[in-house]
Design an enzyme around this catalytic site. Structure first.
Site, PDB file in Angstrom:
ATOM      1  N   ASP A  94       0.871  -1.176   0.000  1.00 54.05           N
ATOM      2  CA  ASP A  94       0.000   0.000   0.000  1.00 54.05           C
ATOM      3  C   ASP A  94       0.906   1.223   0.000  1.00 54.05           C
ATOM      4  OD1 ASP A  94      -2.416   1.549   0.373  1.00 54.05           O
ATOM      5  OD2 ASP A  94      -1.941   1.692   2.508  1.00 54.05           O
ATOM      6  N   ASP A  96       0.645   5.341   0.257  1.00 49.56           N
ATOM      7  CA  ASP A  96      -0.205   6.499   0.505  1.00 49.56           C
ATOM      8  C   ASP A  96       0.632   7.765   0.469  1.00 49.56           C
ATOM      9  OD1 ASP A  96      -2.533   4.988   0.879  1.00 49.56           O
ATOM     10  OD2 ASP A  96      -2.124   4.704   3.009  1.00 49.56           O
TER      11      ASP A  96
END
Ligand code: ADP
Ligand code: MG
Length: 166
Positions: A94, A96
Site C-alpha cells: 500500500d 499512501d
C-alpha cells in the site's frame, strides 16, 4: 520547482520487508528517492484479524503533480501484485501520499495531507525520522508535535537502521 513528497509504505502479505523495499526502489519512477526510514513492525489498525504490517516512509523529490504521483503509486501497487479486496484488509503493498510539500489537495481521488496520518503511530514514527520539523499544512503542527500529542495505542517496533536518512 520540485517538491518533497512523503509516501507511506505498508505490507502485510508475503515477503513484507521485500515488498516495502521494492516499492521504495520503484519510487525512483517519480523522482529522486531522497530518503527511506527504518522499517517498522506494526500492529494492524482497524481490521485486527489480519497479519501484522511492515511500514516505512519514503521521501521523494518529485516534479510530478499530485495526480501523476498517485498514478505512479498505483502502478507500483499493481506491479507488486496487490489485489484489491477489503478496505483496511491484508495487502501486498500500500502506498499512501502523506505530504506533498506544504500543499493541500482535495479531489475525489486524492486527499493530501492523508486524512488519517495524524492519528497513526505507524505513519508518524517513521515520518519523524525523515522530517521531524515538517509542518502539517492543515493542522499547522510539526511531525514531532503531532507525535507528542498522538494517542494511538497500537504497537510500533522499529526494526533497526534498515533505511537511509537524507
Ligand atoms: P487505504 O490506503 O485507505 O487502505 P486504498 O489504498 O485502497 O485504501 O486507497 C484507495 C484510494 O484512496 C486510492 O486509489 C486513491 O484514489 C485514494 N486516496 C485518497 N487520498 C490518497 C492519498 N493521500 N494517498 C493515496 N491514495 C489516496
Ligand atoms: Mg492506500
Amino acid at each position: 520547482m520540485p517538491v518533497i513528497a512523503y509516501i507511506g509504505l505498508g505490507s502485510n502479505v508475503g515477503d513484507r520487508e521485500g515488498n516495502v523495499r521494492r516499492a521504495a526502489a520503484f519510487l525512483a519512477g517519480a523522482g529522486r528517492v531522497a530518503g527511506l526510514s527504518s522499517l517498522y513492525a506494526t500492529e494492524p489498525v482497524g481490521n485486527r484479524e489480519q497479519p501484522g504490517f511492515i511500514n516505512a516512509v519514503a521521501a521523494v523529490e518529485t516534479s510530478l503533480d499530485p495526480g501523476e504521483l498517485l498514478a505512479v503509486c498505483r502502478s507500483i501497487e499493481r506491479e507488486l501484485g496487490r489485489e484489491r479486496t477489503v478496505r483496511w484488509g491484508p495487502r501486498t503493498i500500500d502506498l499512501d501520499i502523506l505530504l506533498y510539500g506544504d500543499r493541500t489537495v482535495s479531489t475525489d481521488e486524492l486527499t493530501i495531507p492523508h486524512p488519517l496520518m495524524a492519528g497513526r503511530r505507524f505513519v508518524l514514527e517513521p515520518l519523524a525520522e525523515l522530517a521531524p520539523g515538517a509542518v502539517h499544512p492543515v493542522l499547522r503542527r510539526t511531525v514531532v508535535e503531532l507525535l507528542r500529542e498522538l494517542q494511538d495505542p497500537h504497537a510500533v517496533v522499529r526494526l533497526g537502521t534498515a533505511g537511509t536518512t537524507p
